[in-house]
Design an enzyme around this catalytic site. Sequence first.
Site, PDB file in Angstrom:
ATOM      1  N   SER A 167      86.655  51.929 -58.503  1.00  0.00           N
ATOM      2  CA  SER A 167      86.856  53.061 -59.391  1.00  0.00           C
ATOM      3  C   SER A 167      88.323  53.482 -59.403  1.00  0.00           C
ATOM      4  O   SER A 167      89.188  52.699 -59.789  1.00  0.00           O
ATOM      5  CB  SER A 167      85.932  54.204 -58.977  1.00  0.00           C
ATOM      6  OG  SER A 167      85.918  55.236 -59.944  1.00  0.00           O
ATOM      7  N   ASP A 264      77.757  52.149 -66.693  1.00  0.00           N
ATOM      8  CA  ASP A 264      78.982  52.817 -66.270  1.00  0.00           C
ATOM      9  C   ASP A 264      79.867  53.107 -67.479  1.00  0.00           C
ATOM     10  O   ASP A 264      80.145  52.202 -68.274  1.00  0.00           O
ATOM     11  CB  ASP A 264      79.714  51.893 -65.290  1.00  0.00           C
ATOM     12  CG  ASP A 264      81.021  52.454 -64.774  1.00  0.00           C
ATOM     13  OD1 ASP A 264      81.327  53.628 -65.035  1.00  0.00           O
ATOM     14  OD2 ASP A 264      81.736  51.694 -64.086  1.00  0.00           O
ATOM     15  N   HIS A 294      77.859  53.309 -62.270  1.00  0.00           N
ATOM     16  CA  HIS A 294      79.157  53.398 -61.627  1.00  0.00           C
ATOM     17  C   HIS A 294      78.971  53.683 -60.128  1.00  0.00           C
ATOM     18  O   HIS A 294      78.092  54.444 -59.724  1.00  0.00           O
ATOM     19  CB  HIS A 294      79.969  54.535 -62.258  1.00  0.00           C
ATOM     20  CG  HIS A 294      81.361  54.629 -61.729  1.00  0.00           C
ATOM     21  ND1 HIS A 294      82.381  53.816 -62.172  1.00  0.00           N
ATOM     22  CD2 HIS A 294      81.915  55.436 -60.783  1.00  0.00           C
ATOM     23  CE1 HIS A 294      83.491  54.117 -61.526  1.00  0.00           C
ATOM     24  NE2 HIS A 294      83.237  55.090 -60.673  1.00  0.00           N
TER      25      HIS A 294
END
Length: 331
Positions: A167, A264, A294
């Site tokens: 991320s 995501d 995610h």
Amino acid sequence: MTERPPLGVRALDRLFRAAPAMSVARMSEERLRRVQGTTIPSRGPANLLLGRPRRGVRISTCTFPTSHGELPLRLYVPQRPAPTPRPVVLHLHGGGFVLGSARQGDWLCSAVADELDAVVVAVDYRLAPTHRFPAALEDCYEALLWTAQHAAALGADPERLGLMGDSAGGNLAAVLALRARDEGGPQVRHQALLYPATDLTESLREHASYVGNRGIVLSNDDLEIFYGHYLPEGVDPTDWRLSPVLARDLSGLPPAVVVVAGLDPLHDSGVRYAEALVSAGTPARVEEFHLMPHGFLSFPYLARSARAAAAAVVDDQRRHLGEAPPLSGRR
């Protein structure tokens, strides 16, 4: 017809919706400060959510001095003896540049340390909004330099150095690879980018994965808050240090594996970066997990594809870091 997420992902979705502390968009400033100051216990219920560290991997902590003070690191070293120096991987945690810590990556980092037979170094970089861009980036680059300089003392080979980030950490890892190339930094041999944020501009809102986001684990509101906290007022989000997909030159970078999740909002961000790397002549492969949200590698017991994704990452790392490069190729 929209395919229904697996049971574990649905349970994760319910957990995030029920607990305000799981969504930055629902946090007051006071709650955010409390969450940032909370240390995740090394034992107990936290491991049921985040996964237990791999047995046979020693986890320790240390710090090293920087211009702003001591920077904490978390080290993962296999306990079995190694006949030769191991690869070394620098890991950068996720959390939107605002949340998270190196501790949350214990399951993944220990799995990589065990399966790759590598030393993994994880960074507790400074968090926004107290420390906005480029604080996290500067911390991570200093950690990259430290890792290369101290690899031998850790039983690792600095010539087999990889990056890994999820991320926001994927954003930082991608930027570190560019910066190391351009500034004559350590020679990075591989980058593992897990659902990375590679475009922090308004263009993100045009991605199909953002438009169709179901809000499982990460909502569009969360993304806006994260980026608002990280970006100082007046900064240009097209700066490649924020949006590496917009870098002028993506050639000559280390090979990459890019893990993306179908549920995501950052799915397209990862795919587009992999495509841009390939277009520039940098080897990159995409590992797609279309029914995962995610951050799914942070929840290995609820997200059934976490183990397969970790195995795919290690497989690619082994391909590029598993054997020492020939002497003629070292610098």
